[in-house]
Design a protein around this motif. Structure first.
Motif, short mmCIF file in Angstrom:
data_model
loop_
_atom_site.label_atom_id
_atom_site.label_comp_id
_atom_site.label_asym_id
_atom_site.label_seq_id
_atom_site.Cartn_x
_atom_site.Cartn_y
_atom_site.Cartn_z
N THR A 24 27.15 -25.66 -12.98
CA THR A 24 27.44 -24.23 -12.86
C THR A 24 26.80 -23.74 -11.57
O THR A 24 26.18 -24.52 -10.83
N ASP A 25 26.91 -22.46 -11.30
CA ASP A 25 26.29 -21.94 -10.09
C ASP A 25 24.77 -21.86 -10.21
O ASP A 25 24.08 -21.57 -9.23
N THR A 26 24.24 -22.13 -11.40
CA THR A 26 22.78 -22.11 -11.58
C THR A 26 22.17 -23.51 -11.58
O THR A 26 20.95 -23.64 -11.51
N SER A 66 31.77 -18.94 -19.14
CA SER A 66 33.06 -19.20 -18.50
C SER A 66 33.91 -20.17 -19.32
O SER A 66 33.43 -21.23 -19.73
N THR A 76 26.63 -20.94 -19.52
CA THR A 76 27.64 -20.02 -19.03
C THR A 76 28.59 -19.64 -20.16
O THR A 76 28.71 -20.36 -21.15
N GLY A 109 19.49 -25.06 -9.58
CA GLY A 109 19.97 -25.15 -8.21
C GLY A 109 20.07 -26.62 -7.84
O GLY A 109 20.75 -27.40 -8.50
#
Length: 418
Positions: A182-184, A226, A224, A161
């Motif tokens: 990334t979103d993490t 992605s 990820t 985060g």
């Protein structure tokens, strides 16, 4: 040098040459010669250096993570020493032989480094010197008890985060072109050869400065699946490989490079990959089966087998400990690569989400029984994740105590292989 006389300079150089072999790990044995790190366009190949000496003691490990460090007092060397003395006494009394101490969780360090800032875990502020060397105290205290100490590092993660707040010395600030978000969180780019050398240089620094018994990497590889994560780098590489194979090649190159370094200092390199082989290979692009089958990537693998023996999900028991462990045990294995199993002490009481509930994890002897299964399948050692789940478990104190007793009965009283 400023005004130092040439005679004194010569004396310093002579002493440096004479004493240099004693520095790496204080082992009394100089590191073997290692070829220079490959150029950016070359993929490192597994080293052909001999295997490390065979173990003479069982491999029984306990992970001590950054979450444990959050509970320790870093206000002074004395306060920290009191905390780790209690921690290490507990581990020793259990019959464990190895401590896996997380010393680089977020591109920062629990030791003075020329490459990484001090961890925020020490003072609350990343980059702030606590005034002492926590890792030096850890190594000394572990060895005083006859425990081995492996430095556990996270190779790529810089933030989870937005934690921690990054200081100016963070690699993310110093080299923003090395990072991927990334979103993490924020991560070093596995495709960047400069990143690979940086990580390997960090391992070299550890091996040079501390008498470590090992370097331990966790399972944080590609964060990820992605295709947009590294689309530009993949296109520029132009290797003709599929995206998945190219990513696996990048991780393999890192492991080969790091192993080349640790071998040169007589220090073992271990990895704790995901337990699910397909997720490992295609989710994080970690070709653990290759690392196990071929020398030159790691000295041991310890997959994270964090489910119970009776685990089922929607009637499927594919992730039960026995099923996963059997898959690992059946893989081709190079004679110089050991196979250990990680078990999930953090499941005590709460369970693993199985269809059948948490009953297996409320017996007080789940972990000891899991170790017996691993040994029957040919695993050569095991690790317990993590320390606080066994000794600082306010939700299940009686169960944790019972699990400790069952483990001690196995490791101390019965004292089998592990």
């Amino acid at each position: 040098m400023r005004r130092l006389g040439w005679a004194f300079v010569a004396l310093v150089l002579v002493c440096t040459v004479l004493l240099a072999p004693l520095w790496p790990g204080l082992r009394g044995v100089p590191p073997t010669e290692v070829s220079p790190f490959p150029a950016a366009t070359v993929t490192p190949t597994p080293s052909a250096t001999p295997a490390l000496p065979a173990r003479t003691t069982p491999y029984r490990a306990v992970w001590v993570s950054y979450l444990e460090w959050q509970q320790l007092d870093f206000s002074s060397a004395d306060a920290f020493s009191r905390g780790i003395d209690a921690l290490l006494d507990n581990i020793d009394a259990l019959g464990a032989t190895v401590v896996l101490a997380q010393v680089r969780p977020f591109g920062d360090a629990l030791y003075p480094s020329t490459l990484f800032p001090f961890s925020h875990l020490c003072t609350g502020v990343q980059g702030q010197d606590p005034g002492f060397d926590p890792l030096a105290l850890l190594v000394e205290a572990a060895h005083a008890r006859g425990l081995e100490l492996e430095a556990w590092i996270n190779p790529y993660r810089l933030q989870a985060g937005s934690v921690p707040a990054l200081c100016d010395e963070s690699p993310a600030v110093q080299h923003p072109d090395w990072t991927k978000a990334t979103d993490t969180g924020l991560y070093l780019d596995p495709a960047n050869p400069d990143v690979r050398q940086y990580i390997a240089d960090g391992i070299r620094e550890l091996c040079q400065n501390y008498p470590l018994d090992g370097i331990h990497l966790d399972d944080y590889f590609y964060p990820t699946t992605s295709a947009t994560f590294d689309a530009a780098e993949y296109a520029a590489a132009g290797t003709g490989l599929s995206l998945a194979d190219w990513r696996r090649q990048n991780v393999n190159a890192l492991l080969a490079l790091c192993h080349q370094v640790t071998q040169s200092y007589g220090v073992r390199l271990g990895v704790a990959p995901l337990a699910d082989l397909s997720l490992c290979r295609d989710g994080q692009y970690s070709d653990a089966a290759l690392w196990l089958a071929e020398g030159g990537y790691a000295d041991y693998l310890m997959p994270q087998l964090y489910w119970g023996q009776s685990y089922t999900l929607d009637g499927d028991d594919a992730h039960s400990l026995g099923k996963l462990a059997a898959q690992w045990a059946a893989l081709p294995r190079a004679p110089e690569v050991a196979l250990y199993g990680g078990v999930g002490a953090y499941r005590i009481g709460d369970g693993d989400g199985s269809d059948g509930g948490a009953a297996e994890w409320q017996t007080g002897h789940a972990l000891a029984e899991q170790l017996a299964v691993l040994e029957s399948l040919g695993f050569a050692g095991a690790g317990l994740y993590r320390y606080a789940s066994l000794w600082e478990n306010p939700a299940w104190p009686d169960l944790a105590a019972a699990e400790r007793q069952a483990l001690s009965d196995r490791w101390v009283t019965a004292s089998p292989g592990y």
